[in-house]
Motif scaffolding. Structure first.
Motif, PDB file in Angstrom:
ATOM      1  N   ASN A 108      -8.452   5.877  -5.397  1.00 45.39           N
ATOM      2  CA  ASN A 108      -9.561   6.351  -4.566  1.00 45.39           C
ATOM      3  C   ASN A 108      -9.201   7.570  -3.711  1.00 45.39           C
ATOM      4  OD1 ASN A 108     -11.105   4.215  -5.567  1.00 45.39           O
ATOM      5  ND2 ASN A 108     -10.420   2.836  -3.942  1.00 45.39           N
ATOM      6  N   LYS A 109      -7.909   7.893  -3.661  1.00 45.08           N
ATOM      7  CA  LYS A 109      -7.433   9.082  -2.938  1.00 45.08           C
ATOM      8  C   LYS A 109      -7.849   9.083  -1.465  1.00 45.08           C
ATOM      9  CE  LYS A 109      -5.820  10.882  -6.781  1.00 45.08           C
ATOM     10  NZ  LYS A 109      -4.367  11.027  -7.037  1.00 45.08           N
ATOM     11  N   LEU A 110      -7.845   7.912  -0.853  1.00 42.23           N
ATOM     12  CA  LEU A 110      -8.191   7.826   0.564  1.00 42.23           C
ATOM     13  C   LEU A 110      -7.012   8.273   1.420  1.00 42.23           C
ATOM     14  CD1 LEU A 110     -10.184   4.463   0.684  1.00 42.23           C
ATOM     15  CD2 LEU A 110     -11.029   6.792   0.321  1.00 42.23           C
ATOM     16  N   GLY A 111      -7.271   8.586   2.662  1.00 42.78           N
ATOM     17  CA  GLY A 111      -6.248   9.144   3.537  1.00 42.78           C
ATOM     18  C   GLY A 111      -5.301   8.107   4.108  1.00 42.78           C
ATOM     19  N   PHE A 112      -4.426   8.589   5.000  1.00 41.18           N
ATOM     20  CA  PHE A 112      -3.384   7.744   5.587  1.00 41.18           C
ATOM     21  C   PHE A 112      -3.981   6.648   6.456  1.00 41.18           C
ATOM     22  CE2 PHE A 112      -0.156   6.816   8.859  1.00 41.18           C
ATOM     23  CZ  PHE A 112       0.882   6.416   8.037  1.00 41.18           C
ATOM     24  N   ASN A 113      -5.083   6.944   7.138  1.00 40.44           N
ATOM     25  CA  ASN A 113      -5.715   5.932   7.998  1.00 40.44           C
ATOM     26  C   ASN A 113      -6.195   4.733   7.187  1.00 40.44           C
ATOM     27  OD1 ASN A 113      -5.294   7.444  10.301  1.00 40.44           O
ATOM     28  ND2 ASN A 113      -7.310   8.421  10.227  1.00 40.44           N
ATOM     29  N   ALA A 114      -6.773   5.006   6.026  1.00 37.95           N
ATOM     30  CA  ALA A 114      -7.229   3.924   5.144  1.00 37.95           C
ATOM     31  C   ALA A 114      -6.039   3.123   4.636  1.00 37.95           C
ATOM     32  CB  ALA A 114      -8.018   4.496   3.972  1.00 37.95           C
ATOM     33  N   PHE A 115      -4.943   3.832   4.332  1.00 36.09           N
ATOM     34  CA  PHE A 115      -3.726   3.159   3.871  1.00 36.09           C
ATOM     35  C   PHE A 115      -3.204   2.196   4.934  1.00 36.09           C
ATOM     36  CE2 PHE A 115       0.937   3.075   3.889  1.00 36.09           C
ATOM     37  CZ  PHE A 115       1.189   2.568   2.618  1.00 36.09           C
ATOM     38  N   VAL A 116      -3.190   2.656   6.180  1.00 40.37           N
ATOM     39  CA  VAL A 116      -2.700   1.807   7.277  1.00 40.37           C
ATOM     40  C   VAL A 116      -3.603   0.591   7.470  1.00 40.37           C
ATOM     41  CG1 VAL A 116      -2.299   1.701   9.773  1.00 40.37           C
ATOM     42  CG2 VAL A 116      -1.534   3.698   8.460  1.00 40.37           C
ATOM     43  N   MET A 117      -4.914   0.789   7.418  1.00 37.62           N
ATOM     44  CA  MET A 117      -5.847  -0.320   7.597  1.00 37.62           C
ATOM     45  C   MET A 117      -5.718  -1.330   6.458  1.00 37.62           C
ATOM     46  SD  MET A 117      -7.197   0.101  10.474  1.00 37.62           S
ATOM     47  CE  MET A 117      -8.351  -1.281  10.335  1.00 37.62           C
ATOM     48  N   ASP A 118      -5.572  -0.839   5.231  1.00 36.68           N
ATOM     49  CA  ASP A 118      -5.376  -1.737   4.094  1.00 36.68           C
ATOM     50  C   ASP A 118      -4.072  -2.517   4.223  1.00 36.68           C
ATOM     51  OD1 ASP A 118      -7.727  -0.893   2.944  1.00 36.68           O
ATOM     52  OD2 ASP A 118      -6.764   0.568   1.617  1.00 36.68           O
ATOM     53  N   PRO A 143      -1.215 -11.344   1.630  1.00 37.43           N
ATOM     54  CA  PRO A 143      -0.665 -10.003   1.868  1.00 37.43           C
ATOM     55  C   PRO A 143      -0.495  -9.228   0.561  1.00 37.43           C
ATOM     56  CG  PRO A 143       1.046 -11.669   2.079  1.00 37.43           C
ATOM     57  CD  PRO A 143      -0.249 -12.405   1.962  1.00 37.43           C
ATOM     58  N   VAL A 144      -0.352  -9.963  -0.542  1.00 37.53           N
ATOM     59  CA  VAL A 144      -0.222  -9.288  -1.844  1.00 37.53           C
ATOM     60  C   VAL A 144      -1.523  -8.581  -2.201  1.00 37.53           C
ATOM     61  CG1 VAL A 144       0.207  -9.615  -4.308  1.00 37.53           C
ATOM     62  CG2 VAL A 144       1.518 -10.931  -2.638  1.00 37.53           C
ATOM     63  N   SER A 145      -2.655  -9.246  -1.966  1.00 40.59           N
ATOM     64  CA  SER A 145      -3.960  -8.624  -2.230  1.00 40.59           C
ATOM     65  C   SER A 145      -4.142  -7.371  -1.382  1.00 40.59           C
ATOM     66  CB  SER A 145      -5.090  -9.620  -1.935  1.00 40.59           C
ATOM     67  OG  SER A 145      -5.048 -10.712  -2.808  1.00 40.59           O
ATOM     68  N   SER A 146      -3.745  -7.445  -0.118  1.00 38.54           N
ATOM     69  CA  SER A 146      -3.850  -6.284   0.777  1.00 38.54           C
ATOM     70  C   SER A 146      -2.971  -5.139   0.291  1.00 38.54           C
ATOM     71  CB  SER A 146      -3.456  -6.688   2.198  1.00 38.54           C
ATOM     72  OG  SER A 146      -4.289  -7.708   2.680  1.00 38.54           O
ATOM     73  N   SER A 147      -1.781  -5.490  -0.193  1.00 37.30           N
ATOM     74  CA  SER A 147      -0.870  -4.468  -0.703  1.00 37.30           C
ATOM     75  C   SER A 147      -1.445  -3.789  -1.940  1.00 37.30           C
ATOM     76  CB  SER A 147       0.482  -5.106  -1.031  1.00 37.30           C
ATOM     77  OG  SER A 147       1.407  -4.135  -1.463  1.00 37.30           O
ATOM     78  N   MET A 148      -2.048  -4.592  -2.836  1.00 38.88           N
ATOM     79  CA  MET A 148      -2.644  -4.019  -4.042  1.00 38.88           C
ATOM     80  C   MET A 148      -3.845  -3.131  -3.706  1.00 38.88           C
ATOM     81  SD  MET A 148      -0.641  -5.027  -6.420  1.00 38.88           S
ATOM     82  CE  MET A 148       0.652  -4.922  -5.148  1.00 38.88           C
ATOM     83  N   LEU A 149      -4.615  -3.519  -2.681  1.00 35.21           N
ATOM     84  CA  LEU A 149      -5.744  -2.704  -2.241  1.00 35.21           C
ATOM     85  C   LEU A 149      -5.262  -1.373  -1.690  1.00 35.21           C
ATOM     86  CD1 LEU A 149      -8.763  -2.369  -1.676  1.00 35.21           C
ATOM     87  CD2 LEU A 149      -8.408  -3.545   0.514  1.00 35.21           C
TER      88      LEU A 149
END
Length: 251
Positions: free
Chosen positions: A213-223, A199-205
């Protein structure tokens, strides 16, 4: 339940130990922030990198603090012989555990408040503060409290504070190992498995995609999805561990 919650606050949040922890962390934040400004090599870093470094330190140090705190809460009661008095109260075992977790949550809230002046200073002149704060609240808090609840569950399973602390820290160290590995190493073998499941790797991603990378909220939720899944798994373990809160315990 509120009486036990207040007891935990007196023992951990408003005690000398709690105030000393807050002071040490404030000094650590100050030294790091000062280094970013005064040390030539660090002052050349982009503000995005500065904030990512600060948040990594913040999440790592505070997770360790809460892991140490959580791993002593139940096993410590067993060792001191005070668990019996708790079990004789009208509270269920789960509510006893929940009271301690709530105290740890408030401890984390205070740590977030301590970090706010530094985050404001480090994000000054940019629009990063709202993104940084959103990450800490929606991702970082879930990650930190997951490890806190896990350490509390381990403390309930074991009768030895030393063993509970050792196992909790080892599990955390294994989860953060991918942060110190190269991209090539993370593509193969055990390192690849740990990186994909941590989960730490996912959090860092999620942090990288939000700030760099300035990705949107959807990418944040998926990460962040693996972090939330980890939180749910830990909650189930937490509920199961509450049944192990007994007079004699067991390992």
């Amino acid at each position: 339940m509120m009486a036990l919650f207040r007891k935990e606050l007196r023992e951990h949040l408003f005690s000398r130990k709690g105030l000393l922890i807050f002071f040490i962390i404030s000094v650590l934040y100050s030294v790091l922030a000062f280094s970013f400004i005064s040390v030539k090599e660090l002052s050349l870093l982009a503000q995005v990198e500065v904030n990512m470094t600060f948040m990594k330190l913040m999440l790592g140090v505070n997770s360790l603090v809460l892991i140490i705190l959580g791993s002593t809460m139940i096993s410590g009661e067993k060792e001191k012989g005070t668990l019996e008095s708790l079990l004789l109260t009208p509270l269920s075992k789960l509510k006893i555990m929940m009271s301690k977790l709530l105290a740890m949550t408030l401890f984390w809230v205070v740590l977030i408040l301590l970090s706010l002046p530094y985050l404001i200073a480090l994000t000054s002149g940019t629009n990063l503060f709202s993104i940084v704060l959103l990450f800490i609240l929606c991702n970082g808090s879930v990650l930190v409290l997951s490890f806190s609840a896990l350490s509390l569950a381990i403390s309930a399973w074991l009768t030895s504070t030393k063993n509970a602390l050792m196992i909790s820290i080892i599990m955390f160290v294994v989860a953060v190992i991918p942060m110190f590995l190269s991209t090539t190493m993370k593509k193969v073998g055990f390192a690849h498995l740990v990186d994909k499941s941590s989960p730490v790797s996912s959090s860092m991603l999620a942090m990288k995609d939000s700030l760099v990378n300035k990705l949107g909220f959807n990418a944040f939720v998926m990460d962040s999805l693996p972090v939330y899944i980890f939180f749910v798994i830990v909650l189930l373990l937490f509920i199961g561990a509450s049944k192990k809160v007994n007079f004699l315990g067991g390992e």
